[in-house]
Motif scaffolding. Structure first.
Motif, PDB file in Angstrom:
ATOM      1  N   GLN A 178      35.117  40.129  21.424  1.00  0.00           N
ATOM      2  CA  GLN A 178      36.074  39.309  22.160  1.00  0.00           C
ATOM      3  C   GLN A 178      37.526  39.666  21.831  1.00  0.00           C
ATOM      4  N   ASP A 179      37.765  40.243  20.665  1.00  0.00           N
ATOM      5  CA  ASP A 179      39.124  40.681  20.314  1.00  0.00           C
ATOM      6  C   ASP A 179      39.453  41.967  21.076  1.00  0.00           C
ATOM      7  N   GLN A 180      40.608  42.011  21.732  1.00  0.00           N
ATOM      8  CA  GLN A 180      40.992  43.184  22.519  1.00  0.00           C
ATOM      9  C   GLN A 180      41.133  44.434  21.657  1.00  0.00           C
ATOM     10  N   ARG A 181      41.487  44.260  20.399  1.00  0.00           N
ATOM     11  CA  ARG A 181      41.660  45.427  19.540  1.00  0.00           C
ATOM     12  C   ARG A 181      40.317  46.114  19.228  1.00  0.00           C
ATOM     13  N   ALA A 182      39.197  45.371  19.402  1.00  0.00           N
ATOM     14  CA  ALA A 182      37.883  45.957  19.155  1.00  0.00           C
ATOM     15  C   ALA A 182      37.329  46.666  20.384  1.00  0.00           C
ATOM     16  N   ARG A 183      38.032  46.581  21.524  1.00  0.00           N
ATOM     17  CA  ARG A 183      37.558  47.229  22.757  1.00  0.00           C
ATOM     18  C   ARG A 183      38.761  47.830  23.508  1.00  0.00           C
ATOM     19  N   PRO A 184      39.331  48.874  22.992  1.00  0.00           N
ATOM     20  CA  PRO A 184      40.524  49.450  23.648  1.00  0.00           C
ATOM     21  C   PRO A 184      40.220  50.060  25.004  1.00  0.00           C
ATOM     22  N   ASP A 185      38.972  50.469  25.271  1.00  0.00           N
ATOM     23  CA  ASP A 185      38.662  51.095  26.557  1.00  0.00           C
ATOM     24  C   ASP A 185      38.708  50.098  27.716  1.00  0.00           C
ATOM     25  N   SER A 186      38.655  48.808  27.415  1.00  0.00           N
ATOM     26  CA  SER A 186      38.651  47.810  28.484  1.00  0.00           C
ATOM     27  C   SER A 186      40.039  47.292  28.822  1.00  0.00           C
ATOM     28  N   VAL A 187      41.045  47.708  28.085  1.00  0.00           N
ATOM     29  CA  VAL A 187      42.398  47.180  28.316  1.00  0.00           C
ATOM     30  C   VAL A 187      43.373  48.336  28.580  1.00  0.00           C
ATOM     31  N   LYS A 188      42.890  49.389  29.209  1.00  0.00           N
ATOM     32  CA  LYS A 188      43.767  50.503  29.525  1.00  0.00           C
ATOM     33  C   LYS A 188      44.745  50.116  30.624  1.00  0.00           C
ATOM     34  N   PRO A 189      45.985  50.546  30.502  1.00  0.00           N
ATOM     35  CA  PRO A 189      46.958  50.260  31.567  1.00  0.00           C
ATOM     36  C   PRO A 189      46.769  51.218  32.734  1.00  0.00           C
ATOM     37  N   GLY A 190      47.469  50.883  33.816  1.00  0.00           N
ATOM     38  CA  GLY A 190      47.430  51.744  34.990  1.00  0.00           C
ATOM     39  C   GLY A 190      46.864  51.004  36.186  1.00  0.00           C
ATOM     40  N   GLU A 191      46.999  51.654  37.339  1.00  0.00           N
ATOM     41  CA  GLU A 191      46.518  51.054  38.591  1.00  0.00           C
ATOM     42  C   GLU A 191      45.003  51.233  38.687  1.00  0.00           C
ATOM     43  N   VAL A 192      44.378  50.200  39.183  1.00  0.00           N
ATOM     44  CA  VAL A 192      42.927  50.222  39.325  1.00  0.00           C
ATOM     45  C   VAL A 192      42.576  49.764  40.734  1.00  0.00           C
ATOM     46  N   ARG A 193      41.398  50.188  41.154  1.00  0.00           N
ATOM     47  CA  ARG A 193      40.850  49.731  42.436  1.00  0.00           C
ATOM     48  C   ARG A 193      39.559  48.986  42.131  1.00  0.00           C
ATOM     49  N   ILE A 194      39.485  47.763  42.599  1.00  0.00           N
ATOM     50  CA  ILE A 194      38.303  46.955  42.337  1.00  0.00           C
ATOM     51  C   ILE A 194      37.657  46.574  43.656  1.00  0.00           C
ATOM     52  N   GLU A 195      36.384  46.355  43.550  1.00  0.00           N
ATOM     53  CA  GLU A 195      35.617  45.860  44.687  1.00  0.00           C
ATOM     54  C   GLU A 195      34.795  44.669  44.204  1.00  0.00           C
ATOM     55  N   GLY A 196      34.854  43.616  44.982  1.00  0.00           N
ATOM     56  CA  GLY A 196      34.154  42.409  44.564  1.00  0.00           C
ATOM     57  C   GLY A 196      33.892  41.468  45.733  1.00  0.00           C
ATOM     58  N   MET A 197      33.650  40.220  45.394  1.00  0.00           N
ATOM     59  CA  MET A 197      33.335  39.195  46.392  1.00  0.00           C
ATOM     60  C   MET A 197      34.263  38.012  46.213  1.00  0.00           C
ATOM     61  N   LEU A 198      34.699  37.478  47.312  1.00  0.00           N
ATOM     62  CA  LEU A 198      35.393  36.198  47.269  1.00  0.00           C
ATOM     63  C   LEU A 198      34.372  35.108  46.959  1.00  0.00           C
ATOM     64  N   ARG A 199      34.663  34.318  45.945  1.00  0.00           N
ATOM     65  CA  ARG A 199      33.703  33.325  45.520  1.00  0.00           C
ATOM     66  C   ARG A 199      34.379  32.001  45.200  1.00  0.00           C
ATOM     67  N   LYS A 200      33.575  30.961  45.298  1.00  0.00           N
ATOM     68  CA  LYS A 200      33.941  29.669  44.734  1.00  0.00           C
ATOM     69  C   LYS A 200      33.253  29.591  43.373  1.00  0.00           C
ATOM     70  N   PRO A 201      34.009  29.551  42.281  1.00  0.00           N
ATOM     71  CA  PRO A 201      33.370  29.602  40.957  1.00  0.00           C
ATOM     72  C   PRO A 201      32.538  28.350  40.689  1.00  0.00           C
ATOM     73  N   TRP A 202      31.648  28.488  39.712  1.00  0.00           N
ATOM     74  CA  TRP A 202      30.774  27.372  39.364  1.00  0.00           C
ATOM     75  C   TRP A 202      31.587  26.219  38.784  1.00  0.00           C
ATOM     76  N   LYS A 203      31.020  25.040  38.877  1.00  0.00           N
ATOM     77  CA  LYS A 203      31.682  23.834  38.381  1.00  0.00           C
ATOM     78  C   LYS A 203      31.035  23.383  37.077  1.00  0.00           C
ATOM     79  N   LYS A 204      31.778  22.596  36.343  1.00  0.00           N
ATOM     80  CA  LYS A 204      31.279  22.081  35.075  1.00  0.00           C
ATOM     81  C   LYS A 204      30.258  20.983  35.321  1.00  0.00           C
ATOM     82  N   ASN A 205      29.339  20.850  34.381  1.00  0.00           N
ATOM     83  CA  ASN A 205      28.393  19.747  34.419  1.00  0.00           C
ATOM     84  C   ASN A 205      28.791  18.710  33.375  1.00  0.00           C
ATOM     85  N   MET A 206      27.944  17.706  33.221  1.00  0.00           N
ATOM     86  CA  MET A 206      28.283  16.609  32.327  1.00  0.00           C
ATOM     87  C   MET A 206      28.251  17.016  30.859  1.00  0.00           C
TER      88      MET A 206
END
Length: 334
Positions: free
Chosen positions: A203-231
């Motif tokens: 979870q610490d960014q310093r332990a995963r430098p490959d996931s926080v590289k700078p620069g422009e990216v192209r993503i593909e995904g889905m428009l979603r309504k995120p899940w809601k909390k339960n009790m």
């Protein structure tokens, strides 16, 4: 001669005093005694006391017939009656259960039709080509584009990254990485991107430098309504960076982006998944509909309960209860 013979005859007929005492008979009359002879009653002298056999009257036990209000069973025979309620309030509850279960089963039939139509619409949107995400997105129109595939480009703001969780994947605990994506058009075009899952130990960014590289990216995904909390889900703590469920408006206000949620999709093979997990690169979700549709099971459950309780109700009504007491009461009607 004749006179002397008459006198002798009368003497023979007259009893002697000894004969009078032997011939006396004592009989009770009214609780007292009386001495009877052949026609002559002899009274005892005053010096001799009178002897009584019994001076107290006989006592009799009180009988029901002595009561003036007594009614004979022959005059007014009793009747066999049934006391107690035949069925209690439990029968009412037993009658309500099958009706309620049948109504809930019918409602689940409607829900099954609605969910089946919704899944069909979402699957139809997935098979279409992805659309370019416009700079400005109306949050109220996202419901009509739920599961719609989109693509966009921009720069991730890793300094505003948020971890939502904990979330489980294949039995391992981790977090969902949510990062704002700045696009052309200024800060007003920024959207929230759910990049995928990472392990808790990275979870610490310093332990995963490959996931926080700078620069422009192209993503593909889905428009979603995120899940809601339960009790059971606690409230978010944005002041200390703890998010237990995705509150889009709260996250958008915190990062200065639009309240738009895009889930990044990918379809990596098994080796690529292991590589991403080791390097701490978020693993996106596949492009598929994950809406749960358990309404068929609910229909079977509710209709089965309605049938079972209906049979139970029929058996209870048909069979007389065994706790009813039969008693005899006096018949008051003449």
């Amino acid at each position: 001669m004749a006179s002397s013979s008459g006198t002798l005859f009368r003497c023979l007929l007259r009893p002697s005093p000894a004969h009078k005492a032997a011939a006396a008979v004592v009989r009770p009359i009214g609780g007292r005694t009386a001495a009877l002879n052949w026609g002559t009653t002899t009274s005892r002298s005053a010096a001799t006391p009178r002897r009584l056999l019994s001076t107290s009257p006989r006592r009799h036990a009180k009988q029901p017939g002595d009561d003036p209000s007594f009614t004979s069973i022959l005059d007014n025979p009793p009747e066999l009656v049934r006391t107690g309620r035949r069925h209690g309030y439990g029968l009412i509850i037993l009658a309500i259960i099958p009706v309620t279960a049948f109504i809930l089963g019918t409602w689940q039939v409607k829900r099954l039709e609605w969910k089946s139509d919704l899944i069909a619409k979402c699957e139809d949107r997935l098979v279409r080509s992805p659309l370019p995400l416009p700079a400005r997105v109306d949050p109220n129109a996202i419901d009509d584009f739920d599961y719609r595939r989109v693509w966009t480009t921009g720069h991730f703001r890793h300094d505003k990254e948020m971890l939502v969780g904990p979330r489980m994947r294949d039995g391992e605990q981790g977090y969902m990485v949510v990062t704002p994506l700045e696009r052309e058009g200024g800060p007003e075009a920024t959207v929230l991107v759910n990049r995928g899952w990472i392990s808790k130990k990275l979870q610490d960014q310093r332990a995963r430098p490959d996931s926080v590289k700078p620069g422009e990216v192209r993503i593909e995904g889905m428009l979603r309504k995120p899940w809601k909390k339960n009790m059971f889900t606690p409230e978010n703590r944005p002041d200390i960076g703890e998010f237990y469920f995705p509150d889009v408006h709260q996250m958008a206000a915190l990062t200065g982006s639009q309240p738009v949620w895009v889930e990044q999709t990918m379809d990596p093979d098994l080796l690529q998944v292991y590589d991403y997990e080791t390097r701490g690169i978020p693993i996106g979700r596949p492009a598929e509909v994950n809406l749960r549709n358990n309404h068929a099971q609910y229909i079977f459950t509710w209709y089965g309960l309605a049938l079972a309780t209906s049979v139970m109700f029929w058996m209870v009504v048909r069979k007389p209860p065994s706790d009813i007491a039969r008693r005899v009461r006096q018949n008051k009607t003449w």
